[in-house]
Design a protein around this motif. Structure first.
Motif, PDB file in Angstrom:
ATOM      1  N   THR A 168       0.812  -1.200   0.000  1.00 54.60           N
ATOM      2  CA  THR A 168       0.000   0.000   0.000  1.00 54.60           C
ATOM      3  C   THR A 168       0.853   1.261   0.000  1.00 54.60           C
ATOM      4  OG1 THR A 168      -1.627  -1.216   1.274  1.00 54.60           O
ATOM      5  CG2 THR A 168      -1.832   1.175   1.245  1.00 54.60           C
ATOM      6  N   LYS A 169       0.443   2.206  -0.801  1.00 51.99           N
ATOM      7  CA  LYS A 169       0.997   3.548  -0.687  1.00 51.99           C
ATOM      8  C   LYS A 169      -0.022   4.370   0.088  1.00 51.99           C
ATOM      9  CE  LYS A 169       2.884   7.357  -3.426  1.00 51.99           C
ATOM     10  NZ  LYS A 169       3.133   7.854  -4.793  1.00 51.99           N
ATOM     11  N   GLY A 170       0.342   4.754   1.283  1.00 54.69           N
ATOM     12  CA  GLY A 170      -0.607   5.460   2.130  1.00 54.69           C
ATOM     13  C   GLY A 170      -0.756   4.723   3.450  1.00 54.69           C
TER      14      GLY A 170
ATOM     15  N   ARG B 294       0.208   2.959   9.871  1.00 51.48           N
ATOM     16  CA  ARG B 294       1.341   3.809   9.526  1.00 51.48           C
ATOM     17  C   ARG B 294       1.190   4.251   8.082  1.00 51.48           C
ATOM     18  NH1 ARG B 294       6.387   2.820   7.156  1.00 51.48           N
ATOM     19  NH2 ARG B 294       5.768   0.662   6.878  1.00 51.48           N
ATOM     20  N   ASP B 295       1.532   5.478   7.831  1.00 50.97           N
ATOM     21  CA  ASP B 295       1.517   5.985   6.462  1.00 50.97           C
ATOM     22  C   ASP B 295       2.843   5.602   5.810  1.00 50.97           C
ATOM     23  OD1 ASP B 295       1.871   7.759   4.166  1.00 50.97           O
ATOM     24  OD2 ASP B 295       0.019   8.681   4.857  1.00 50.97           O
TER      25      ASP B 295
ATOM     26  N   ILE C 153       2.849   7.707  12.143  1.00 49.10           N
ATOM     27  CA  ILE C 153       2.124   6.663  12.865  1.00 49.10           C
ATOM     28  C   ILE C 153       0.783   7.231  13.299  1.00 49.10           C
ATOM     29  CG2 ILE C 153       2.147   5.187  14.900  1.00 49.10           C
ATOM     30  CD1 ILE C 153       5.230   5.200  14.665  1.00 49.10           C
ATOM     31  N   GLN C 154      -0.286   6.664  12.738  1.00 51.34           N
ATOM     32  CA  GLN C 154      -1.595   7.275  12.944  1.00 51.34           C
ATOM     33  C   GLN C 154      -2.367   6.643  14.072  1.00 51.34           C
ATOM     34  OE1 GLN C 154      -3.086   6.677   9.014  1.00 51.34           O
ATOM     35  NE2 GLN C 154      -2.048   8.471   8.187  1.00 51.34           N
ATOM     36  N   ALA C 155      -2.128   5.384  14.354  1.00 50.35           N
ATOM     37  CA  ALA C 155      -2.891   4.727  15.426  1.00 50.35           C
ATOM     38  C   ALA C 155      -2.145   3.498  15.889  1.00 50.35           C
ATOM     39  CB  ALA C 155      -4.293   4.341  14.939  1.00 50.35           C
TER      40      ALA C 155
ATOM     41  N   THR D 217      -2.836  11.990   5.228  1.00 50.23           N
ATOM     42  CA  THR D 217      -3.222  11.999   6.623  1.00 50.23           C
ATOM     43  C   THR D 217      -4.708  11.767   6.826  1.00 50.23           C
ATOM     44  OG1 THR D 217      -3.453  14.378   6.484  1.00 50.23           O
ATOM     45  CG2 THR D 217      -1.363  13.511   7.325  1.00 50.23           C
ATOM     46  N   SER D 218      -5.474  11.790   5.765  1.00 50.48           N
ATOM     47  CA  SER D 218      -6.911  11.621   5.939  1.00 50.48           C
ATOM     48  C   SER D 218      -7.246  10.141   5.964  1.00 50.48           C
ATOM     49  CB  SER D 218      -7.651  12.310   4.794  1.00 50.48           C
ATOM     50  OG  SER D 218      -9.004  11.937   4.824  1.00 50.48           O
ATOM     51  N   LEU D 219      -7.718   9.659   7.096  1.00 55.50           N
ATOM     52  CA  LEU D 219      -8.024   8.250   7.214  1.00 55.50           C
ATOM     53  C   LEU D 219      -9.222   7.868   6.366  1.00 55.50           C
ATOM     54  CD1 LEU D 219      -7.502   7.626  11.001  1.00 55.50           C
ATOM     55  CD2 LEU D 219      -5.952   7.171   9.128  1.00 55.50           C
TER      56      LEU D 219
END
Lengths: 216, 135
Positions: B49-51, B71-72, B78-80, B121-123
């Motif tokens: 995945t890219k993103g 993770r992006d 690190i988003q969550a 950054t937009s989940l």
């Protein structure tokens, strides 16, 4: 081995045991530790043959409560150290702990600690394992002890964060080790036996600069 | 180097962790009924995945516990962090559209990159990416 003549172990144990034949993992460094220590600055020594017991018990379970009654409590979260007297319990994981006790507590020397922990666990799910030979202990003391450790440890070792009486499982000099701050200027480092000589030499190397006058 | 917030130990260096690959790859319900192709899809094929990417990590020099991380893969943000077995926090509310990675669907392992989130950054913008079955 070479150091059998100068074993530091006091002869206060059962007479039928020849403790002088024991070899500690960093025993070959004893002279180097003595030569590399700088009194009043930073000193290193090995505390060989401490009794260590690995505990696995789910927090809050009956077995954990019985074990806590033997050890004087179990630490609740990362960094915590529980225990009473000369028996301490380090937090390794949510259900994993390491009991550290003096050499004399080992059952081969007549101590009852490990057996009483086994009895406390009983047949419940969990583990009580004698890990005394798994790790050795380095004691690093002195005003510069923190700066020596900071050369190879990414934890924040500043006293405002790293309080005396806490212990963490981390990396020191790229070696997995436990770091226990026992006093404001004293640390205990627990490397596994096979890493002990490397980490001992690594710490000695980190201490060398303090033998020279500070460059203005 | 990443600074990874371990749910038990707090932020630690990436060198204390080991990577466990893509998260939420469900074990096939009936492995004996799979063809070799389907089994190889389960074993070896993962999203690239890219993103935002869900992956597993273990704090091997610390508490030795596994956890999941969002993770992006572009920004390394690190988003969550969430427990093993929990659903992806950014997929809450989307059900049924996902298939296991053992699927023979042509896009089951490839379209993760077909519609990369450019916002990073937009989940919510990445909810359509196939990432394997959610437990």
């Amino acid at each position: 081995m070479a150091e059998t003549a100068a074993s530091p172990t006091p002869a206060k144990t059962p007479a039928d045991k020849d403790l002088a034949v024991r070899t500690s993992p960093a025993g070959v460094l004893r002279d180097a530790f003595a030569a590399g220590s700088l009194a009043g600055t930073v000193e290193i020594s090995e505390l060989p043959f401490l009794t260590m017991v690995g505990i696995r018990a789910a927090a809050g379970s009956d077995a954990a409560q019985r074990i806590a009654a033997v050890t004087g409590g179990l630490p609740a979260r990362s960094g915590d150290v529980a225990g009473n007297g000369d028996t301490s319990v380090l937090w390794l994981g949510p259900a994993e702990f390491l009991v550290v006790a003096p050499t004399e507590a080992h059952e081969s020397l007549g101590g009852s600690l490990i057996q009483s922990l086994r009895d406390a666990l009983g047949s419940d799910a969990g583990q009580v394992v004698d890990l005394s030979a798994n790790r050795t202990t380095f004691e690093l003391t002195g005003p510069q002890a923190r700066s020596v450790l900071e050369k190879g440890c990414s934890l924040d070792l500043h006293p405002r964060v790293f309080k005396a009486g806490t212990a963490y499982s981390t990396e020191i000099g790229n070696i997995p080790a436990l770091l226990w701050k026992t006093g404001e200027e004293s640390f205990r480092v627990f490397p596994r036996a096979s890493f002990a000589e490397f980490l001992g030499r690594w710490l000695l190397d980190g201490m060398r600069e303090y033998a020279s006058p500070e460059v203005p | 180097m990443l600074l990874i917030p371990c749910p038990n130990c707090g932020p630690r260096d990436e060198t204390e962790f080991h990577y466990g690959g893509q998260a939420h790859v469900a074990y096939p319900e009936n492995p004996n009924e799979l063809s070799d192709t389907e089994w190889s899809r389960y074993l070896f094929y993962r999203s690239n995945t890219k993103g935002t990417f869900a992956e597993r990590w273990v704090h091997s020099t610390g508490c030795r516990q596994w956890f999941n991380m969002l993770r992006d893969t572009v920004s390394y943000d690190i988003q969550a962090i969430y427990p093993m077995g929990a659903p992806r926090p950014d997929r809450a509310g989307t059900t049924g559209a996902e298939s296991g990675t053992a699927s023979l669907a042509a896009d089951s392992t490839t379209t993760g990159t077909a519609a990369p989130s450019t916002s990073g950054t937009s989940l919510s913008s990445t909810t359509a990416a196939p990432e394997g079955a959610t437990k």
